[in-house]
Design a protein around this motif. Structure first.
Motif, PDB file in Angstrom:
ATOM      1  N   ASP A 105       0.820  -1.217   0.000  1.00  0.00           N
ATOM      2  CA  ASP A 105       0.000   0.000   0.000  1.00  0.00           C
ATOM      3  C   ASP A 105       0.848   1.258   0.000  1.00  0.00           C
ATOM      4  OD1 ASP A 105      -2.701  -1.298   0.403  1.00  0.00           O
ATOM      5  OD2 ASP A 105      -1.663  -2.012   2.200  1.00  0.00           O
ATOM      6  N   ILE A 106       1.990   1.204   0.671  1.00  0.00           N
ATOM      7  CA  ILE A 106       2.885   2.348   0.820  1.00  0.00           C
ATOM      8  C   ILE A 106       4.308   1.857   0.604  1.00  0.00           C
ATOM      9  CG2 ILE A 106       3.719   4.135   2.406  1.00  0.00           C
ATOM     10  CD1 ILE A 106       1.026   3.910   3.875  1.00  0.00           C
ATOM     11  N   LEU A 107       5.139   2.676  -0.038  1.00  0.00           N
ATOM     12  CA  LEU A 107       6.519   2.306  -0.322  1.00  0.00           C
ATOM     13  C   LEU A 107       7.482   3.151   0.506  1.00  0.00           C
ATOM     14  CD1 LEU A 107       6.259   1.997  -4.201  1.00  0.00           C
ATOM     15  CD2 LEU A 107       6.007   0.179  -2.487  1.00  0.00           C
ATOM     16  N   PHE A 108       8.609   2.554   0.867  1.00  0.00           N
ATOM     17  CA  PHE A 108       9.555   3.162   1.804  1.00  0.00           C
ATOM     18  C   PHE A 108      10.962   2.993   1.245  1.00  0.00           C
ATOM     19  CE2 PHE A 108      10.468   3.292   6.692  1.00  0.00           C
ATOM     20  CZ  PHE A 108      11.621   4.019   6.483  1.00  0.00           C
ATOM     21  N   PRO A 109      11.464   3.982   0.482  1.00  0.00           N
ATOM     22  CA  PRO A 109      12.852   3.919  -0.006  1.00  0.00           C
ATOM     23  C   PRO A 109      13.801   4.423   1.081  1.00  0.00           C
ATOM     24  CG  PRO A 109      11.763   5.874  -0.875  1.00  0.00           C
ATOM     25  CD  PRO A 109      10.747   5.175  -0.020  1.00  0.00           C
ATOM     26  N   GLU A 110      14.487   3.505   1.718  1.00  0.00           N
ATOM     27  CA  GLU A 110      15.315   3.835   2.877  1.00  0.00           C
ATOM     28  C   GLU A 110      16.687   4.369   2.472  1.00  0.00           C
ATOM     29  OE1 GLU A 110      15.574   4.803   5.695  1.00  0.00           O
ATOM     30  OE2 GLU A 110      16.011   3.255   7.190  1.00  0.00           O
ATOM     31  N   ALA A 111      17.164   5.346   3.252  1.00  0.00           N
ATOM     32  CA  ALA A 111      18.547   5.836   3.205  1.00  0.00           C
ATOM     33  C   ALA A 111      18.931   6.472   1.870  1.00  0.00           C
ATOM     34  CB  ALA A 111      19.525   4.722   3.574  1.00  0.00           C
ATOM     35  N   LEU A 112      17.988   7.155   1.218  1.00  0.00           N
ATOM     36  CA  LEU A 112      18.370   7.990   0.079  1.00  0.00           C
ATOM     37  C   LEU A 112      19.217   9.144   0.597  1.00  0.00           C
ATOM     38  CD1 LEU A 112      15.024   8.128  -1.945  1.00  0.00           C
ATOM     39  CD2 LEU A 112      16.944   6.545  -2.218  1.00  0.00           C
ATOM     40  N   THR A 113      20.184   9.582  -0.190  1.00  0.00           N
ATOM     41  CA  THR A 113      21.170  10.520   0.344  1.00  0.00           C
ATOM     42  C   THR A 113      21.074  11.928  -0.228  1.00  0.00           C
ATOM     43  OG1 THR A 113      22.786   9.767  -1.300  1.00  0.00           O
ATOM     44  CG2 THR A 113      22.816   8.680   0.858  1.00  0.00           C
ATOM     45  N   ASN A 114      20.129  12.170  -1.158  1.00  0.00           N
ATOM     46  CA  ASN A 114      20.001  13.523  -1.692  1.00  0.00           C
ATOM     47  C   ASN A 114      18.572  13.764  -2.163  1.00  0.00           C
ATOM     48  OD1 ASN A 114      19.833  12.998  -4.761  1.00  0.00           O
ATOM     49  ND2 ASN A 114      21.659  11.832  -4.152  1.00  0.00           N
ATOM     50  N   THR A 115      18.209  15.034  -2.268  1.00  0.00           N
ATOM     51  CA  THR A 115      16.834  15.388  -2.615  1.00  0.00           C
ATOM     52  C   THR A 115      16.499  15.066  -4.066  1.00  0.00           C
ATOM     53  OG1 THR A 115      17.577  17.666  -2.994  1.00  0.00           O
ATOM     54  CG2 THR A 115      16.587  17.175  -0.865  1.00  0.00           C
TER      55      THR A 115
END
Length: 286
Positions: free
Chosen positions: A178-188
């Motif tokens: 239902d919801i996605l969680f991209p962890e530990a991205l390092t820039n906007t």
């Protein structure tokens, strides 16, 4: 009965800001402040309850107990960290059942190997995407109410880079998350790209001290996110305040010289003593 308020907020497109909660004192204060949802952080609930690191050491039974108490204390929708589902497919099935029974509104499962590690620390290893897809399908099948939300997180950024994150988010969406969680991205830039790449609500992890740059809710919404969790803020603030107070006590020998305290009378009311006193007034014998 399932708390459907989080489901309704997500479906409406309303942006959700959820502070991380490490103990029931923080839960009742968050209730007082009036957040629409709170985040049951595996890292911080394990640290506060067991004094252990977030390294897959806490059991599913221990975490379910903590989440159940958090639901009771916060009295608002709880987004609950469930690590990897605590094992294989059968473990995921039972974890989803247990968390839903505990009253949480959403369960977060990640694609790390078991035992997992905190998403902003080194030495993480992820499972094959096909295995995580199966976990998501099992999680969706295990819930008794579709309004109990499944959040699928990937920790592949550090080992596979952005393209691997996008591939996994697409696969997890197709599997039914239902919801996605991209962890530990390092820039906007990557944060904006992932929100545009996959047509599912995205959660941003604003972990103070972590790898992802901290951005205000208004900017995260502009980037395309629908939810932000701040898992570490309350815990780190509380730890700093406690340390400052204890240093003052050791140096001065009194509590009167330390940092400002929460009002004791108000806290008694928050924790429920007013109901205890009301009961005693009604039933006490002279």
């Amino acid at each position: 009965m399932q708390d459907t308020r989080l489901y309704d907020m997500v479906k409406s497109g309303r942006f959700i800001t959820a502070p991380g909660i490490q103990d029931m004192i923080t839960a009742v204060i968050a209730r007082k402040v009036g957040f629409d949802a709170v985040y049951g952080s595996g890292y911080w609930l394990t640290a506060s309850g067991l004094g252990l690191p977030d390294a897959g050491i806490a059991s599913v039974t221990q975490m379910v107990d903590r989440m159940e108490k958090l639901v009771e204390s916060a009295q608002t929708p709880v987004i609950a960290d469930a690590d990897t589902g605590f094992g294989g497919l059968l473990n995921v099935h039972h974890t989803v059942k247990a968390y839903e029974k505990a009253g949480v509104s959403a369960i977060q499962i990640e694609d790390q190997e078991f035992p997992k590690k905190c998403g902003h620390t080194p030495f993480k290893r992820v499972i094959p995407v096909e295995d995580m897809v199966e976990k998501i399908k099992v999680a969706c099948d295990a819930r008794s109410d579709e309004r109990f939300l499944i959040i699928a997180r990937t920790d592949v950024m550090q080992s596979g880079g952005y393209n691997a994150v996008e591939d996994r988010m697409g696969a997890f969406a197709e599997a039914g998350a239902d919801i996605l969680f991209p962890e530990a991205l390092t820039n906007t830039d990557d944060m904006r790209r992932i929100c545009k790449a996959v047509d599912k609500p995205m959660v941003a992890n604003m972990a103070d001290g972590g790898l992802t740059p901290i951005r205000p809710a208004s900017e995260l919404e502009e980037l395309g996110f629908k939810m932000a969790i701040f898992p570490a803020m309350t815990s780190l603030v509380a730890a700093a305040a406690v340390e400052k107070a204890l240093i003052s006590l050791k140096q001065t020998g009194t509590s009167l010289e330390g940092p400002e305290m929460f009002n004791f009378k108000e806290f008694c009311e928050l924790i429920g003593f007013d109901k205890v006193w009301e009961f005693e007034r009604k039933w006490a014998k002279d």
